[in-house]
Design a protein around this motif. Structure first.
Motif, PDB file in Angstrom:
ATOM      1  N   ASN A 120       0.842  -1.204   0.000  1.00 43.19           N
ATOM      2  CA  ASN A 120       0.000   0.000   0.000  1.00 43.19           C
ATOM      3  C   ASN A 120       0.876   1.252   0.000  1.00 43.19           C
ATOM      4  N   ASP A 182      -6.666   0.440  -5.272  1.00 43.95           N
ATOM      5  CA  ASP A 182      -7.211  -0.171  -4.061  1.00 43.95           C
ATOM      6  C   ASP A 182      -8.601   0.402  -3.775  1.00 43.95           C
ATOM      7  N   LYS A 203      -8.884  -3.526  -7.428  1.00 46.65           N
ATOM      8  CA  LYS A 203      -9.271  -4.238  -6.213  1.00 46.65           C
ATOM      9  C   LYS A 203     -10.651  -3.759  -5.798  1.00 46.65           C
ATOM     10  N   GLU A 239     -11.789  -7.848  -2.413  1.00 47.91           N
ATOM     11  CA  GLU A 239     -11.272  -7.682  -1.056  1.00 47.91           C
ATOM     12  C   GLU A 239     -12.317  -8.093  -0.025  1.00 47.91           C
TER      13      GLU A 239
END
Ligand code: C2E
Ligand code: MG
Ligand code: MG
Ligand code: MG
Length: 283
Positions: A120, A182, A203, A239
């Motif tokens: 990240n 993300d 994601k 996720e």
């Protein structure tokens, strides 16, 4: 009596605010201390990422933890914002990147040389002009093959300055590093920008996965995101998969990869290796 109660309610509220501000200040000063020796105070946990149709482990996401001397394990949800506000996210992020790359090299030595590590990266870190050089130096220093590193960016980090971001992402990809967005779907990136971004992976945020097994609306939203990814030639990772129903539904809508408590929680490095050897045994 009521007036008194309201007053005391407000006082309680004020006290709570004060307490929160105090805690942040305390965390900021403790974090500064912790970063003098990050290896002793911070630790990375790794959450496996699996290919849904056969359960093959393809990688793991590195998630930072802080062993606070008095508070115990502090969640990144609590200290990453503090690190961002104070600029400490830059040295913190550099340490995370190094440690994650070192760990991925160790996986190769343990026979898991195909596994990627996903790291990240926060907006402030990504916005630094020397970000790509730092990544490249880290790869060289640790000996990790660039193709085994994935950088996770949030939509807002990318959208801050799209032109700069595109350039930076292209440089990362030229190194061989892959780029994921993300928490997809929770930000404000417009679909027209999405096709201009040199991405590899979407994601899908956990909020869309919850109730996926039972809720028809969630299912069509996820199906739409998976379809979008396919059109843009991107891989999809779901996720926060927690149940077998969610896993089934994802397979049905054509999502190829996932991570979540259903497969494994984020694990300390030695526990991950143990988990991997058990996963190997199960196949
Ligand atoms: P994220 O990158 O979206 O990471 C996923 C979060 O969801 C992790 O929380 C993970 O433990 C949690 N999670 C995974 N599977 C499940 C599940 O099945 N159910 C539920 N309820 N949760 C699940 P964590 O580790 O607390 O991290 C929170 C956030 O903090 C991360 O969200 C990321 O934005 C940030 N973060 C963590 N490590 C780093 C880091 O090294 N650098 C930066 N910049 N941010 C980090
Ligand atoms: Mg992430
Ligand atoms: Mg996420
Ligand atoms: Mg998140």
């Amino acid at each position: 009596y009521r007036a008194k109660r309201e007053k005391s309610g407000f006082a309680v509220f004020e006290a709570q605010l004060n307490q929160q501000a105090q805690l942040r200040l305390q965390l900021a000063s403790d974090l500064r201390e912790a970063l003098r020796e990050p290896g002793a105070n911070l630790e990375l946990h790794y959450q496996p990422q699996v290919r849904l149709h056969d359960g093959q482990v393809v990688g793991a996401e590195a998630l930072v933890r802080w062993r606070h001397p008095h508070l115990g394990m502090v969640s990144p949800a609590q200290f990453i914002p503090v690190a961002e506000d104070t600029g400490m996210i830059v040295p913190l992020g550099t340490w995370v990147m190094e440690e994650a790359c070192r760990q991925a090299v160790a996986w190769a030595a343990a026979g898991h040389g195909a596994m990627r590590v996903a790291v990240n990266v926060s907006a402030l870190q990504f916005a630094r002009p020397d970000f790509v050089d730092t990544v490249s130096a880290t790869l060289r220093a640790t000996g990790l093959e660039a193709g085994r590193l994935e950088v996770e960016l949030t939509e807002s980090a990318v959208m801050e300055d799209v032109k700069e971001s595109v350039e930076r992402m292209e440089r990362l990809r030229a190194l061989g590093v892959s780029v994921a967005v993300d928490d997809f779907g929770t930000g404000y990136s417009s679909l027209s920008y999405l096709q201009r971004l040199p991405l590899n992976v979407l994601k899908i945020d956990r909020t869309f996965i919850q109730n996926l097994g039972v809720n028809a609306t969630s299912r069509s939203v996820v199906q739409a995101i998976v379809g979008l990814a396919q059109h843009l030639n991107l891989e999809c990772v779901a996720e926060g998969v927690e149940t077998p129903d969610e896993r089934e539904a994802l397979i049905e809508v054509g999502c190829r990869y996932a991570q979540g408590f259903f497969f494994a929680k984020p694990l300390p490095a030695p526990a991950l290796l143990e988990w991997l050897s058990q996963a190997d045994g199960a196949r």
